[in-house]
Design an enzyme around this catalytic site. Structure first.
Site, PDB file in Angstrom:
ATOM      1  N   ALA A 157     -29.554 -14.199  82.529  1.00  0.00           N
ATOM      2  CA  ALA A 157     -29.550 -14.557  83.948  1.00  0.00           C
ATOM      3  C   ALA A 157     -29.968 -13.370  84.803  1.00  0.00           C
ATOM      4  O   ALA A 157     -30.693 -13.532  85.796  1.00  0.00           O
ATOM      5  CB  ALA A 157     -28.168 -15.049  84.361  1.00  0.00           C
ATOM      6  N   SER A 188     -18.406 -13.674  88.723  1.00  0.00           N
ATOM      7  CA  SER A 188     -18.180 -12.621  87.744  1.00  0.00           C
ATOM      8  C   SER A 188     -16.982 -11.791  88.181  1.00  0.00           C
ATOM      9  O   SER A 188     -16.831 -11.480  89.368  1.00  0.00           O
ATOM     10  CB  SER A 188     -19.403 -11.710  87.608  1.00  0.00           C
ATOM     11  OG  SER A 188     -19.144 -10.640  86.728  1.00  0.00           O
ATOM     12  N   TYR A 206     -15.104 -18.707  87.815  1.00  0.00           N
ATOM     13  CA  TYR A 206     -16.021 -19.838  87.802  1.00  0.00           C
ATOM     14  C   TYR A 206     -15.510 -20.941  88.720  1.00  0.00           C
ATOM     15  O   TYR A 206     -16.288 -21.600  89.423  1.00  0.00           O
ATOM     16  CB  TYR A 206     -16.178 -20.385  86.383  1.00  0.00           C
ATOM     17  CG  TYR A 206     -16.671 -19.377  85.360  1.00  0.00           C
ATOM     18  CD1 TYR A 206     -17.409 -18.263  85.746  1.00  0.00           C
ATOM     19  CD2 TYR A 206     -16.407 -19.552  84.003  1.00  0.00           C
ATOM     20  CE1 TYR A 206     -17.859 -17.346  84.808  1.00  0.00           C
ATOM     21  CE2 TYR A 206     -16.859 -18.650  83.062  1.00  0.00           C
ATOM     22  CZ  TYR A 206     -17.574 -17.536  83.463  1.00  0.00           C
ATOM     23  OH  TYR A 206     -18.021 -16.645  82.531  1.00  0.00           O
ATOM     24  N   HIS A 229     -20.953 -24.586  77.189  1.00  0.00           N
ATOM     25  CA  HIS A 229     -21.902 -25.319  78.030  1.00  0.00           C
ATOM     26  C   HIS A 229     -21.393 -26.691  78.446  1.00  0.00           C
ATOM     27  O   HIS A 229     -21.475 -27.065  79.618  1.00  0.00           O
ATOM     28  CB  HIS A 229     -23.241 -25.463  77.302  1.00  0.00           C
ATOM     29  CG  HIS A 229     -23.998 -24.177  77.193  1.00  0.00           C
ATOM     30  ND1 HIS A 229     -25.167 -24.057  76.472  1.00  0.00           N
ATOM     31  CD2 HIS A 229     -23.751 -22.950  77.714  1.00  0.00           C
ATOM     32  CE1 HIS A 229     -25.603 -22.812  76.561  1.00  0.00           C
ATOM     33  NE2 HIS A 229     -24.765 -22.119  77.305  1.00  0.00           N
ATOM     34  N   LYS A 274     -29.908 -24.034  77.120  1.00  0.00           N
ATOM     35  CA  LYS A 274     -29.874 -24.756  75.849  1.00  0.00           C
ATOM     36  C   LYS A 274     -29.134 -23.917  74.808  1.00  0.00           C
ATOM     37  O   LYS A 274     -29.074 -22.693  74.945  1.00  0.00           O
ATOM     38  CB  LYS A 274     -31.295 -25.101  75.398  1.00  0.00           C
ATOM     39  CG  LYS A 274     -32.282 -23.920  75.405  1.00  0.00           C
ATOM     40  CD  LYS A 274     -32.076 -22.991  74.252  1.00  0.00           C
ATOM     41  CE  LYS A 274     -32.776 -21.683  74.420  1.00  0.00           C
ATOM     42  NZ  LYS A 274     -32.275 -20.667  73.476  1.00  0.00           N
TER      43      LYS A 274
END
Length: 327
Positions: free
Chosen positions: A15, A36, A58, A79, A97
């Site tokens: 990222a 973070s 988060y 994920h 992915k």
């Protein structure tokens, strides 16, 4: 131009180096927040995205009303959970992915997407690159006739980094989940074909596949063809896809990490030593991915990689694990 306001869950290296800058550079997007707990890890993001809001969890980022869409680059095993939580928070979602560990898990994502009306997709960037759009168009127009065989290869060597999440079973590691999605999915995208029968040999280390050879048959609009794939986390870096047809051949160079691995090219070879080559220098497929996501949200343009497509690739990976023989 409408702007999609983005937040990122976690200060992952990928990222920081690729998707964060891509969101910032995209014409219809703005990177506004990062989750973070480390100010040091967040600092590089703030350097290219001034005014970035930093959330220490988060959950706090998902609760931020000033965010329209969330990008999730967490380890593979997280994920599904965080994509579902982002949907529940009313955010559009782009998740790295593999978006899920099994094809059946995509059914939960599809149901949540449909119930929410949100755009939810896997970050499968190559379908947005003009290189792959050109390959797909050439095959569709019959430039090489009926396809007879497709060769795919993707390898790199990370044996010196045993702590890497790709080398750890508890984080959903392994070469097939990391890069099989490219050798499998690119063939499906370009040809519209699905596997008919597959066989596979794999090498395992610490419970993850580090090398996999898959062969079999696929069938699509041009008929049935043979297909092969080599994926490895223990071989010298290689990326190549070759489509062989009755009347010609298409070679795709730097097919997955265009610009990083080399220049993206599409070579078309036909009888009589006839050949053409299309080059795509300085194309950033990550920026194109973000812009395509934004156009889908803002203009209703169909997204090139819906969850149903990603489910099909994961089903192919699941099939390989089911039939694989360890060597």
């Amino acid at each position: 131009m409408a702007i999609t306001r983005w937040g990122i869950l976690g200060a992952a290296k990928f990222a920081r180096e690729h998707m964060g800058p891509a969101i910032h550079a995209a014409r219809n997007a703005e990177l506004v927040a990062l989750a973070s707990s480390s100010a040091d890890r967040a600092a590089p993001f703030a350097a290219f995205a001034p005014g970035l809001r930093l959330h220490d969890s988060y959950e706090a980022l998902l609760a931020d009303p000033g965010i329209d869409a969330v990008y999730i680059p967490l380890p593979n095993h997280l994920h599904l959970e965080w994509t579902l939580r982002a949907i529940a928070a009313g955010k559009h979602v782009l998740t790295e992915k593999p978006m899920a560990m099994r094809a059946g898990e995509f059914d939960r994502l599809i149901a949540a997407r449909d119930a929410s009306g949100l755009l939810v997709a896997e970050a499968y960037m190559i379908v947005h690159h003009p290189q792959w759009q050109k390959v797909r168009a050439l095959i569709a127009e019959g430039a090489i006739g009926r396809i007879d065989h497709v060769d795919t290869a993707f390898s790199y060597d990370n044996r010196a980094d045993p702590g890497n999440i790709r080398n750890r079973p508890e984080t959903g590691g392994g070469g097939l989940r990391d890069i099989g999605v490219y050798t499998f999915g690119s063939t499906r995208f370009a040809t519209g074909a699905e596997p008919v029968a597959l066989s596979a040999r794999v090498k395992l280390e610490n419970g993850v596949d580090t090398w996999a050879q898959v062969v079999g048959e696929m069938e699509g609009p041009t008929g049935r063809f043979t297909w092969s794939s080599i994926t490895s986390m223990r071989l010298f870096p290689r990326q190549e896809v070759v489509f062989q047809g009755e009347t010609g051949l298409i070679r795709v160079t730097a097919p997955f990490n265009a610009g990083l691995f080399g220049e993206a090219q599409v070579e078309l070879h036909r009888s009589g030593n006839s050949s053409e080559c299309w080059r795509f220098p300085a194309v950033n497929q990550y920026v194109l991915q973000v812009e395509a996501f934004g156009r889908s949200l803002q203009e209703g343009v169909p997204y090139a990689c819906p969850l149903e497509f990603s489910r099909g690739t994961q089903a192919m990976i699941d099939q390989v694990f089911a039939v694989a023989t360890e060597i």
